[in-house]
Design a protein around this motif. Structure first.
Motif, PDB file in Angstrom:
ATOM      1  N   GLY A  79       0.802  -1.221   0.000  1.00  0.00           N
ATOM      2  CA  GLY A  79       0.000   0.000   0.000  1.00  0.00           C
ATOM      3  C   GLY A  79       0.827   1.258   0.000  1.00  0.00           C
ATOM      4  O   GLY A  79       0.377   2.299   0.452  1.00  0.00           O
TER       5      GLY A  79
ATOM      6  N   SER B 100       5.651  11.343  -1.731  1.00  0.00           N
ATOM      7  CA  SER B 100       4.583  10.586  -1.095  1.00  0.00           C
ATOM      8  C   SER B 100       3.253  11.273  -1.391  1.00  0.00           C
ATOM      9  O   SER B 100       3.192  12.427  -1.799  1.00  0.00           O
ATOM     10  N   LEU B 101       2.203  10.524  -1.148  1.00  0.00           N
ATOM     11  CA  LEU B 101       0.870  11.024  -1.471  1.00  0.00           C
ATOM     12  C   LEU B 101       0.565  12.326  -0.724  1.00  0.00           C
ATOM     13  O   LEU B 101      -0.023  13.254  -1.277  1.00  0.00           O
ATOM     14  N   THR B 102       1.005  12.415   0.524  1.00  0.00           N
ATOM     15  CA  THR B 102       0.710  13.613   1.319  1.00  0.00           C
ATOM     16  C   THR B 102       1.519  14.803   0.839  1.00  0.00           C
ATOM     17  O   THR B 102       1.053  15.925   0.901  1.00  0.00           O
TER      18      THR B 102
ATOM     19  N   LEU C  94      -6.996  15.950   1.324  1.00  0.00           N
ATOM     20  CA  LEU C  94      -7.268  14.530   1.576  1.00  0.00           C
ATOM     21  C   LEU C  94      -8.129  13.950   0.463  1.00  0.00           C
ATOM     22  O   LEU C  94      -7.982  12.797   0.064  1.00  0.00           O
TER      23      LEU C  94
ATOM     24  N   LEU D  87      -6.165  -1.682  -1.255  1.00  0.00           N
ATOM     25  CA  LEU D  87      -5.178  -0.627  -0.959  1.00  0.00           C
ATOM     26  C   LEU D  87      -3.955  -1.188  -0.244  1.00  0.00           C
ATOM     27  O   LEU D  87      -2.843  -0.701  -0.433  1.00  0.00           O
TER      28      LEU D  87
ATOM     29  N   LYS E  54       3.105   0.130  10.212  1.00  0.00           N
ATOM     30  CA  LYS E  54       1.685  -0.166  10.359  1.00  0.00           C
ATOM     31  C   LYS E  54       1.340  -0.591  11.784  1.00  0.00           C
ATOM     32  O   LYS E  54       0.243  -0.312  12.266  1.00  0.00           O
TER      33      LYS E  54
ATOM     34  N   GLY F 176      -7.740  -3.607   7.927  1.00  0.00           N
ATOM     35  CA  GLY F 176      -8.039  -2.916   6.677  1.00  0.00           C
ATOM     36  C   GLY F 176      -8.093  -1.411   6.863  1.00  0.00           C
ATOM     37  O   GLY F 176      -7.510  -0.655   6.086  1.00  0.00           O
TER      38      GLY F 176
ATOM     39  N   SER G 263      -4.538  -0.005   7.494  1.00  0.00           N
ATOM     40  CA  SER G 263      -3.645   0.074   6.338  1.00  0.00           C
ATOM     41  C   SER G 263      -4.157   1.090   5.320  1.00  0.00           C
ATOM     42  O   SER G 263      -3.365   1.737   4.641  1.00  0.00           O
ATOM     43  N   GLU G 264      -5.461   1.236   5.248  1.00  0.00           N
ATOM     44  CA  GLU G 264      -6.014   2.249   4.331  1.00  0.00           C
ATOM     45  C   GLU G 264      -5.599   3.650   4.767  1.00  0.00           C
ATOM     46  O   GLU G 264      -5.097   4.437   3.962  1.00  0.00           O
ATOM     47  N   ARG G 265      -5.758   3.920   6.066  1.00  0.00           N
ATOM     48  CA  ARG G 265      -5.380   5.253   6.556  1.00  0.00           C
ATOM     49  C   ARG G 265      -3.875   5.458   6.475  1.00  0.00           C
ATOM     50  O   ARG G 265      -3.405   6.568   6.228  1.00  0.00           O
ATOM     51  N   TRP G 266      -3.157   4.379   6.684  1.00  0.00           N
ATOM     52  CA  TRP G 266      -1.702   4.466   6.628  1.00  0.00           C
ATOM     53  C   TRP G 266      -1.263   4.864   5.222  1.00  0.00           C
ATOM     54  O   TRP G 266      -0.370   5.697   5.042  1.00  0.00           O
ATOM     55  N   SER G 267      -1.919   4.280   4.219  1.00  0.00           N
ATOM     56  CA  SER G 267      -1.577   4.628   2.836  1.00  0.00           C
ATOM     57  C   SER G 267      -1.976   6.061   2.521  1.00  0.00           C
ATOM     58  O   SER G 267      -1.222   6.805   1.905  1.00  0.00           O
ATOM     59  N   LEU G 268      -3.181   6.419   2.951  1.00  0.00           N
ATOM     60  CA  LEU G 268      -3.654   7.768   2.639  1.00  0.00           C
ATOM     61  C   LEU G 268      -2.835   8.827   3.352  1.00  0.00           C
ATOM     62  O   LEU G 268      -2.747   9.962   2.911  1.00  0.00           O
ATOM     63  N   ALA G 269      -2.249   8.452   4.476  1.00  0.00           N
ATOM     64  CA  ALA G 269      -1.417   9.404   5.210  1.00  0.00           C
ATOM     65  C   ALA G 269       0.003   9.404   4.677  1.00  0.00           C
ATOM     66  O   ALA G 269       0.936   9.763   5.394  1.00  0.00           O
ATOM     67  N   GLY G 270       0.185   9.000   3.431  1.00  0.00           N
ATOM     68  CA  GLY G 270       1.511   9.069   2.819  1.00  0.00           C
ATOM     69  C   GLY G 270       2.494   8.145   3.489  1.00  0.00           C
ATOM     70  O   GLY G 270       3.550   8.589   3.943  1.00  0.00           O
ATOM     71  N   MET G 271       2.146   6.879   3.572  1.00  0.00           N
ATOM     72  CA  MET G 271       2.993   5.851   4.161  1.00  0.00           C
ATOM     73  C   MET G 271       3.313   6.166   5.615  1.00  0.00           C
ATOM     74  O   MET G 271       4.454   6.153   6.043  1.00  0.00           O
TER      75      MET G 271
ATOM     76  N   ASN H 168       2.764   8.993   7.623  1.00  0.00           N
ATOM     77  CA  ASN H 168       3.119  10.301   8.174  1.00  0.00           C
ATOM     78  C   ASN H 168       2.175  10.584   9.337  1.00  0.00           C
ATOM     79  O   ASN H 168       0.962  10.693   9.156  1.00  0.00           O
TER      80      ASN H 168
ATOM     81  N   GLU I 189      -0.278  13.543   9.307  1.00  0.00           N
ATOM     82  CA  GLU I 189      -1.344  13.350   8.322  1.00  0.00           C
ATOM     83  C   GLU I 189      -2.288  12.253   8.775  1.00  0.00           C
ATOM     84  O   GLU I 189      -3.485  12.305   8.503  1.00  0.00           O
TER      85      GLU I 189
ATOM     86  N   ALA J 282      -6.147  12.708   9.037  1.00  0.00           N
ATOM     87  CA  ALA J 282      -7.077  11.896   8.244  1.00  0.00           C
ATOM     88  C   ALA J 282      -8.022  11.086   9.117  1.00  0.00           C
ATOM     89  O   ALA J 282      -9.102  10.728   8.679  1.00  0.00           O
TER      90      ALA J 282
END
Lengths: 348, 474
Positions: free
Chosen positions: A244, A252-254, A260, A276, B425, B448, B451-459, B461, B464, B468
């Protein structure tokens, strides 16, 4: 001048008649035609079966309904094709023979090739009659619902008009399309070959599903590539099995997306399918603005994901990740301030 | 009728103008100053008089144009904040939230276990006294999410454990040759660099180290405090008396126990008299109370702190790139003063470059900022160099077309770096469990979701991640 034109036209007509190399009356008239016809004579040999030059000539004989025409007339003609040199040498002899032919030709009853010859749109009428005959033949075969029938792009009315060179009316054409659709609904496993051949005439040259994109491949490093576009952005995404991690242009995405919402858009294909945490993504994106870039990545990731798991296509379609959004900036028009905006109205 | 009434009233008003002080001033304007024909009637008339301007508004509205607004309208209906109130609001630090739930199994860091490796990946509370010290040295930043939780707690992440290991090593080094470390902390924006400094200060406080923290590099160099040339310095240096006094008072608050218990041992040349046998606390308070003596007091205090047998020192600075460039202060030739010519910065920089040793051991932490940092190629170069040294790869070449601050390069030549990257994670799971137990995260914390939030928070961060999950709840 007018006289000169008339004479020239006559000469041309005469020449063309003389230059005729192939016999014009074919099936119903099994006699050889006289080679030399005076242009002044009224008995002109006119073809009754219209040559369909515009149509694609197929080697197979067309399926025509049986009809009974008048029986062929047996005429004794002395003039044979082998006599041509003789005709050339003896002019008076040839004239005599020709006169003889003329009297015989006068007795000829020319029969049109098609019974619908005297209708306004003979080809179209023939087509409809043929299709109706075909339908009568296959009417008892099992059918599928129209939704399940194979998708066919039929010729448009304009294309059909050009093909037949006849002023077909829209309504009539649509009635014919109904026949075609009904024929298309015959169960595909039992579809007779003659129906398929008959329908070919009415199909467009390119059918939906003809162009199949080459299937994506997973390269030796396990990457699947997908390209996506939105507005003026274009993105290339490489999707690998992983944990993911997402990198966009090396960031990185951020770091790359402040909002968001944009981050979620970028990985929406993975998020909507609960993948994901199963894949890593690295994307290259250029052009356009932030939102456009995020949504271009959505499409690119979805396409790359489809290479890994083609069965996800319906799920991704439901998530809105398969179709490219075709909306673009509307062009500015002259007289307008923007695409649609008009200048402020002023009384004087 | 009314006219006669008003006339009578007016005549009366004009007559005893001296006695009426309670009457509105507007009626004063229309009062004729001339005397009346007769005074008797007015005297005996009914004194209750219809005041002007008190009736209803005109029926057909006011037709005159009022261009200017009255001052009352312009000021707005609400009360305007007093000067400085807005800034105070902006810089306010709230460390507790009564609406958040108490987390049941939250353990505190203690003096004994502060540097234990067993904390790895756990959330630990900051004890009360440490919170006071941290608040005193301004280690809490306004933009951090402390106000969401019942009380301050921190995630002991991998980098924190590395820092704890370093501190442990410093503590356990031989008494004769105490170790000291100089580290630049860098990483992504909102990645937890300032919080790492806070964790370092917490651990140092619990281990009874001396803490000196420069909470924001920008505040030292942005020319908002007074400065004066330091007499006898060559090349010329500048002291910042008010800032130094403030720093001294912070040092006093943060190291109360040790300073109060230790007596001044050496003889110091101070501009103000200090009683014999005074404690270090008194010394520092002297400087805090008298800004003009702040710098000599600071120097004296530093001498005291570096006497043999004293505890190790933790020196921290946040916003490193601000103090590695020219400051906003101007010298007498109206040229900018280099930040390294300010005495406080110079003091820190000497420690950071290793020019001044820490005889009792210690740790110097320079924390870069992701959100408020001017581009500083010297720091970038030194970070790249330190990374190359740590990974034993080729040293980076510096770009000759890039302006680079040579003094900063000299200073940052041999420092170590600590990168604050995303959390793992498992750590994310741990902190999200803490969010959920605090009641600020209502979602079910499962693999789930994590890991979803972890990805959205830029691995991972962490800032973030907090944004989030806790702040931007949809």
């Amino acid at each position: 001048m007018a006289r000169g034109e008339l004479s020239r036209g006559l000469w041309r007509a005469f020449d063309s008649l003389g230059a005729l190399s192939r016999p014009q009356c074919q099936s119903p008239l099994r006699t050889s035609t006289p080679r030399r016809i005076q242009p002044s004579t009224t008995a002109r040999c006119i073809t009754t079966s219209t040559p369909r030059a515009v149509e694609p000539t197929s080697d197979k004989p067309e399926v025509l309904e049986k009809f009974t025409a008048a029986p062929e007339i047996e005429i004794e003609l002395e003039l044979e094709l082998e006599d041509r040199p003789a005709r050339k040498t003896g002019r008076s002899d040839a004239d005599k023979k020709f006169r003889n032919d003329k009297s015989k030709l006068a007795k000829l009853r020319v029969v049109p090739a098609s019974p619908s010859y005297f209708s306004a749109k003979p080809t179209f009428t023939d087509d409809v009659i043929n299709l109706l005959a075909l339908l009568r033949k296959v009417a008892t075969l099992p059918t599928v619902t129209p939704a399940e029938a194979p998708k066919v792009a039929w010729k448009t009315i304009d294309q059909y008009r050009i093909m037949t060179n006849e002023p077909v009316k829209t309504q009539r054409f649509h009635k014919m399309l109904h026949l075609l659709r009904r024929l298309n609904c015959v169960h595909p496993s039992l579809m007779p070959q003659e129906v398929l051949d008959a329908m070919k005439r009415y199909k467009k040259d390119s059918q939906p599903g003809d162009i199949v994109p080459s299937p994506g491949v997973i390269d030796e490093l396990g990457r699947a590539k997908g390209v996506g576009r939105r507005k003026t952005s274009s993105a290339t995404a490489y999707v690998i099995e992983g944990e993911g991690e997402v990198l966009v242009n090396g960031k990185s995405l951020t770091e790359f997306f402040g909002r968001l919402h944009d981050r979620e858009s970028a990985v929406w294909a993975l998020k909507a399918t609960q993948r994901l945490d199963k894949y890593n993504v690295f994307a290259l994106v250029n052009g356009g603005g932030v939102t456009g870039q995020a949504e271009a990545i959505t499409l690119a990731v979805a396409k790359a994901l489809l290479v890994h798991e083609p069965a996800l296509k319906p799920a991704l379609r439901r998530a809105g990740c398969v179709t490219r959004d075709p909306r673009k900036v509307e062009r500015k028009k002259p007289g307008h301030i923007k695409a649609r905006k008009m200048p402020t109205w002023v009384k004087r | 009728m009314s006219s006669s009434m008003s006339l009578r009233g007016l005549s009366q008003l004009s007559l005893d103008a001296v006695s009426r002080s309670a009457i509105p001033t507007r009626s004063l304007m229309i009062a004729p100053q001339a005397s009346c024909f007769s005074t008797s009637a007015a005297r005996y008339a009914n004194p209750t008089m219809k005041k002007k301007g008190m009736g209803a508004a005109p029926k057909k509205g006011v037709k005159s144009l009022r261009i200017t607004k009255s001052n009352k309208d312009a000021a707005g209906s609400g009360k305007r904040p007093a000067p400085g109130e807005r800034k105070a609001m902006r810089k306010r630090i709230v460390l507790s939230n009564d609406n958040a739930l108490e987390v049941a199994g939250l353990q505190d860091l203690t003096a004994e276990n502060a540097l234990d490796a067993s904390h790895q990946g756990k959330v630990r509370g900051i004890p009360e006294e440490a919170v006071d010290a941290l608040r005193a040295v301004e280690a809490f930043k306004p933009r951090q999410g402390w106000s969401l939780f019942r009380r301050p707690a921190v995630l002991m992440r991998k980098e924190t454990m590395e820092l704890a290991q370093i501190m442990k090593k410093i503590e356990s080094s031989e008494k004769s040759k105490k170790e000291s470390k100089r580290i630049i902390v860098y990483g992504e924006r909102m990645g937890g660099k300032s919080t790492l400094l806070l964790q370092g200060i917490t651990m140092a406080f619990l281990r009874k180290w001396t803490i000196i923290n420069l909470p924001e590099g920008q505040d030292i160099v942005n020319a908002h405090t007074d400065y004066a040339p330091l007499p006898g310095s060559q090349p010329l240096q500048y002291t910042q008396d008010t800032y130094t006094a403030g720093l001294l008072s912070q040092i006093v608050k943060a190291n109360q126990g040790f300073l109060a218990a230790t007596k001044v041992s050496a003889k110091h040349d101070l501009p103000l008299p200090l009683s014999k046998g005074a404690t270090l606390k008194q010394l520092a308070e002297l400087g805090a109370a008298n800004p003009e003596a702040a710098w000599p007091v600071f120097v004296a205090l530093w001498t005291e702190l570096t006497q043999p047998g004293r505890p190790p020192i933790l020196v921290g600075v946040d916003g490193l790139s601000h103090i590695m460039r020219e400051s906003e202060y101007l010298n007498s030739n109206v040229k900018p003063i280099h930040a390294h010519d300010l005495t406080i910065v110079r003091h820190f920089v000497d420690l950071f470059s290793g020019k001044t040793a820490l005889p009792n051991g210690g740790l110097v932490l320079g924390v870069t900022s992701g959100s408020n940092s001017p581009a500083n190629s010297a720091i970038e170069l030194s970070i790249a160099g330190a990374e190359a040294r740590q990974s034993k790869s080729a040293l980076p070449q510096w770009n000759p077309y890039k302006a680079i601050d040579q003094r900063a390069v000299e200073c940052l030549k041999n420092v170590d770096v600590l990168k604050v990257s995303g959390i793992s994670k498992e750590e994310a799971r741990s902190i999200m469990d803490y969010y959920a137990e605090s009641g600020v995260l209502r979602a079910q914390v499962n693999e789930g979701f994590v890991s979803e939030r972890w990805s959205l928070a830029g691995m991972g961060n962490i800032g973030e991640l907090e944004r989030a999950t806790v702040r931007l709840r949809v």
